[in-house]
Design an enzyme around this catalytic site. Structure first.
Site, short mmCIF file in Angstrom:
data_model
loop_
_atom_site.label_atom_id
_atom_site.label_comp_id
_atom_site.label_asym_id
_atom_site.label_seq_id
_atom_site.Cartn_x
_atom_site.Cartn_y
_atom_site.Cartn_z
N HIS A 179 0.87 -1.18 0.00
CA HIS A 179 0.00 0.00 0.00
C HIS A 179 0.90 1.22 0.00
CE1 HIS A 179 -3.03 2.91 1.18
NE2 HIS A 179 -3.96 2.00 1.03
N ARG A 235 -6.63 10.45 -0.35
CA ARG A 235 -6.39 10.90 -1.73
C ARG A 235 -7.70 11.01 -2.50
NH1 ARG A 235 -3.09 6.53 -3.58
NH2 ARG A 235 -3.33 5.61 -1.52
#
Ligand code: SF4
Ligand code: SF4
Ligand code: FES
Lengths: 625, 250
Positions: free
Chosen positions: A249, A269
């Site tokens: 990740h 994000r």
């Protein structure tokens, strides 16, 4: 030796995360007497850590969404290595599984017209993730847990016993499956607290044990993630596929050291957060790969317009699939443009008003405030890649979750194929529900069709018991300490089979693993079986070692880069490799990896893609045929 | 940066035990759980502690630190002075199994006694419609990570074993409130909250709210409204007959 505790069930589910609980609910609803065995307390499984959401093409926010679009995104994300049938079932059934959660009492965030709200996420063309703030995994676990309780209440009303049909055995570890003539006959394990052994007799077992992250040094995974189900399957004679694909990740915490690796949700994000290097530059614009150029904005102005007007602008590159972002961060840090503690900056503070951040990302705010003393409404976070998810797992029949071993099923992270070489965010929770349900049904049908129940022989049970107590009987002089071995394993996997790979390093890893395996044979633990973490680790190590070997050997063989497998020495994607799966099996104590052809994608599914896109992934003769 | 910290940890089993003193390394940025793990790895390999996520999300690592109910993984060492002794004991309200691990089965038993969500008849899956403002109240309660620190703290059971039978504790009284405030739930648990789950025993001291690591306003937002509900209904049962005002009033 005290009398062995014994129980008998129709279906055993190992693991109580999203996949395990959904499988158990299904088996119980098929009339099976079902047991769930889990290492932690009921309701604590690693699924609670999932933050972003559940991907399902309900089309609540953008009505252009459909299962076909979701299918396409999933295949793209996995670089076309996915088992297409799994990707198809997943895309088609995910909405029903989400709606079903509402009937269990789940409360998702809503749209203005009262439907389930959906958010944007990396690799998903439309807003697709059903969510509850940034604690969606908790909602999923709690809803399933409460559904289990409600079924138990029904059973109580009928039989006077809450546990007459569905029982949870918590803080329990399974060490081996017991077979009868190659068929599943039961499972053997111990109560973590007392160390007492238990034999569960059952003709069907659903593995739902999650992943393998604890073999790596920097990981978002909890202590439970020691590859138990992967290893149980191998030892029972089943095969694993795609083990070379491990997802790092892009955004884990990097500081302070004690929380290194803990996840920072991708929703940061999705909701507008941007990545910057130490020069303050939004570097992701420099890392858009050729295959994604038409979908991602190459300038800040367009990227920023996308949040309000996704129809007329391309997406910000921060939302590229996870493998791309993780590699980009890795390169920035290597080039000396990293943050003080070896990460990069993830900033939402300059992008959204403070109260909006608090509303959308409350648990991230809490996590950084409490653990790092950082206020994300005022400061950027420091983040870097962390081992998060294994795409590889038990090779299963897509429709039923059945492995090649009769009576053995697998669902969720422990199964392989669905995500190909790289999983999209949000596709995990939906995977758990879709295939948890299917494996529960598959196991029930299998049991229903049996004419005789397999038997756990005394020898097989005695053998399982001998293996479990072995660490106590080593001679102290040469004995290895499990904590030391574990640290060496994590270091080796992190350094040699990590996010960027090379042949020499992986060669070294394989040798190192051989050596660790030898040393593990002389593991010694002190004390007795009553709550003994050293002993638990010694038994878990057996699983981590064999699974790590699968990862290293498969990674060495695959001479291309694709998704969660990036090779410095073979940086390109190779269409010939797309047609091949690497299949791991275990003979004695040696892992064997062989190539197997990937089934060609069904033509109507292939027709969902533009020819120009397929050219990027498929070989010339596939395109013609 | 690192220093030698002084720890006092309760060790023992259901048969008894006591505090043991340790001197152990503490590094910058660590939480109490890190230090407990260091003890396990270097001095007391069989020290029992329950944990899982190490990020305050699973509610496994509940204990009492210097007498305060807290999560071990969310208590930073920097809140203590370097020369301060940090005392770690198991939750007091639940029976000890070993060291810091307690038997929390009371909580699972109580969870089973609360009638589950009852889906609306005639509304197909996928057809549920609810407004954000209406789900928010129950969503606050669903942030609960089931650490059981509130139940551990509540004096109704902390000092009175005999009340455990008739008292569900703040966690599960809150669960009743959560279901009652669910916009589409069709069951009615209000009288039961009083008669079977011990709502009346709560005298709104708010100690539960104070220890909740999720900062859920258990007393103000769940318990007090439930109490008002019960009182209203006693006063004028007709108003509530077959009526769901509680969940629909905004
Ligand atoms: S407010 Fe009620 S439930 Fe909470 S601690 Fe006080 S008495 Fe217990
Ligand atoms: S309400 Fe708060 S204190 Fe109580 S169990 Fe839930 S999270 Fe823990
Ligand atoms: S370990 Fe999960 S809350 Fe502390």
């Amino acid at each position: 030796m005290p009398e062995l505790e014994r129980h008998s069930f129709d279906v055993l589910v190992i693991g109580a995360g999203g996949a395990g609980l959904r499988a158990a609910i299904e088996a119980r609803e098929h009339g099976m007497r079902t047991a769930v065995l889990c290492k932690s307390l009921f309701g604590k499984a690693h699924t609670v850590m999932a933050e972003g959401g559940i991907a399902a093409a309900m089309g609540n926010v953008n009505s252009n969404d459909s299962w076909q679009v979701h299918f396409r995104d999933t295949m793209r994300g996995g670089k076309f290595l996915n088992n297409w049938r799994m990707a198809e079932l997943h895309a088609k059934e995910a909405p029903d599984r989400v709606w079903e959660l509402e009937t269990y009492g789940a409360l998702f965030d809503r749209t203005k017209d009262g439907r389930i709200s959906q958010r944007n996420f990396g690799g998903h063309e439309y807003p697709r993730l059903a969510h509850v703030g940034d604690r969606t995994g908790l909602e999923l676990i709690r809803s399933l847990q409460q559904k289990v309780v409600s079924l138990q209440q029904d059973d109580y009303a009928e039989t006077g016993d809450y546990e007459s049909r569905l029982k949870v055995f918590q803080e329990f570890t399974v060490t081996d499956l017991v077979l009868d003539d190659g068929k599943v006959a039961g499972a053997f394990g111990y109560w973590r607290e007392s160390g007492r052994f238990v034999l569960f007799e059952a003709p069907a077992v659903v593995l739902a044990t999650g992943g393998i992250g604890k073999s790596f040094k920097v990981t978002s995974n909890s202590w439970e993630y020691t590859g138990d189900g992967h290893a149980l399957a191998l030892r029972a004679g089943a095969s694993l596929i795609n083990m070379e694909f491990v997802q790092f990740h892009p955004t884990g915490m990097v500081w302070p050291p004690s929380v290194k690796g803990i996840l920072v949700t991708e929703s940061v994000r999705g909701d507008g957060g941007v990545l910057r290097n130490s020069d303050g530059k939004r570097f992701m614009f420099d890392y858009i790969p050729e295959v994604f150029k038409d979908k991602y904005a190459d300038n800040e102005a367009e990227a920023d317009r996308w949040y309000a007007d996704p129809g007329n602008n391309r997406r910000p590159p921060e939302l590229l699939p996870r493998d791309e972002v993780a590699r980009a961060i890795n390169s920035e840090v290597k080039a000396g443009r990293g943050s003080e503690h070896g990460g990069v900056f993830l900033d939402v503070s300059t992008r959204l008003p403070a109260e909006e951040i608090m509303r959308r990302l409350p648990s991230m705010h809490h996590q950084f405030k409490e653990l790092a003393d950082v206020d994300i409404t005022a400061q950027p976070m420091e983040v870097g890649p962390t081992c998060h998810y294994v795409m590889g797992g038990v090779q299963v029949d897509p429709d039923t979750g059945a492995s090649s071993v009769p009576g053995l099923f697998a669902a969720g992270e422990v199964s392989g194929g669905m995500h190909g070489s790289n999983r999209l965010g949000g596709n995990s929770l939906s995977d758990l529900l879709v295939f948890g349900r299917r494996a529960g049904a598959g196991a029930s049908d299998y049991v229903g069709g049996l004419s005789a129940r397999p038997v756990c022989s005394d020898e097989a049970v005695a053998e399982a018991e001998r293996t479990a107590v072995a660490p106590f009987s080593g001679s102290d002089a040469a004995g290895e300490n499990p904590y030391t071995l574990h640290m060496e394993l994590q270091q080796a996997m992190n350094d040699l089979v990590g996010i960027i790979r090379r042949a020499e390093e992986m060669d070294q890893a394989v040798k190192r693993l051989e050596e660790l395996k030898r040393r593990a044979a002389t593991l010694v633990v002190e004390g007795h079986r009553q709550f003994n973490p050293g002993w638990h680790l010694a038994l878990d190590l057996r699983n981590m070692l064999v699974v790590s070997e699968c990862v290293a050997r498969a990674a060495l063989l695959r001479t291309e880069s694709r998704g969660g497998h990036t090779r410095d020495d073979f940086p390109g994607m190779d269409a010939d490799w797309r047609r091949k799966l690497l299949v791991c099996t275990l003979t004695g104590s040696s892992v064997e990896v062989v190539e197997e052809p990937q089934l060609p994608i069904r033509s109507d599914l292939l027709a969902l893609f533009e020819q120009s896109e397929l050219q990027k992934y498929l070989t010339a003769d596939e395109l013609e045929g | 940066m690192g220093y030698q910290g002084h720890f006092r940890v309760w060790r023992g089993s259901d048969e008894g035990g006591g505090l043991e003193d340790f001197t152990v390394e503490v590094n910058e940025g660590e939480v109490v759980l890190d230090v407990i793990h260091r003890l396990q790895a270097t001095q007391t390999p069989d020290l029992a502690v329950r944990w899982n996520c190490k990020a305050g999300k699973c509610g496994s690592c509940s204990a009492e630190i210097n007498g305060k109910p807290r999560l071990l993984c969310m208590t930073r060492m920097s809140v203590f002075a370097e020369d301060e002794t940090v005392t770690v004991t198991p939750m007091r309200t639940f029976p000890v199994i070993r060291d810091l691990v307690t038997d929390v089965s009371y909580n699972y038993k109580k969870a089973r006694e609360i009638p589950a969500f009852k889906p609306p008849a005639g509304v197909a899956p996928g057809e549920y419609r609810m407004q954000q403002v209406d789900v928010e109240r129950s969503q606050e309660f669903r942030k609960c990570i089931e650490c059981f620190l509130c139940n551990n703290t509540c004096h109704v059971i902390r000092d009175h074993e005999e009340n455990k039978e008739s008292f569900a504790g703040p966690r599960f009284l809150m669960r009743v409130a959560e279901l009652e405030m669910h916009p589409l739930d069709e069951a009615d648990r209000v009288q039961e909250a009083q008669s079977q789950h011990g709502l009346g025993l709560c005298n709104i001291t708010k100690c539960c709210t104070e220890v909740c690591p999720e900062h859920i306003k258990i007393t103000d937002n769940a318990l007090i409204p439930m109490k008002e509900r019960v009182a209203d209904r006693r006063y004028d049962p007709i108003v509530w007959l077959g009526n769901k005002l509680f969940r629909n009033k905004s």
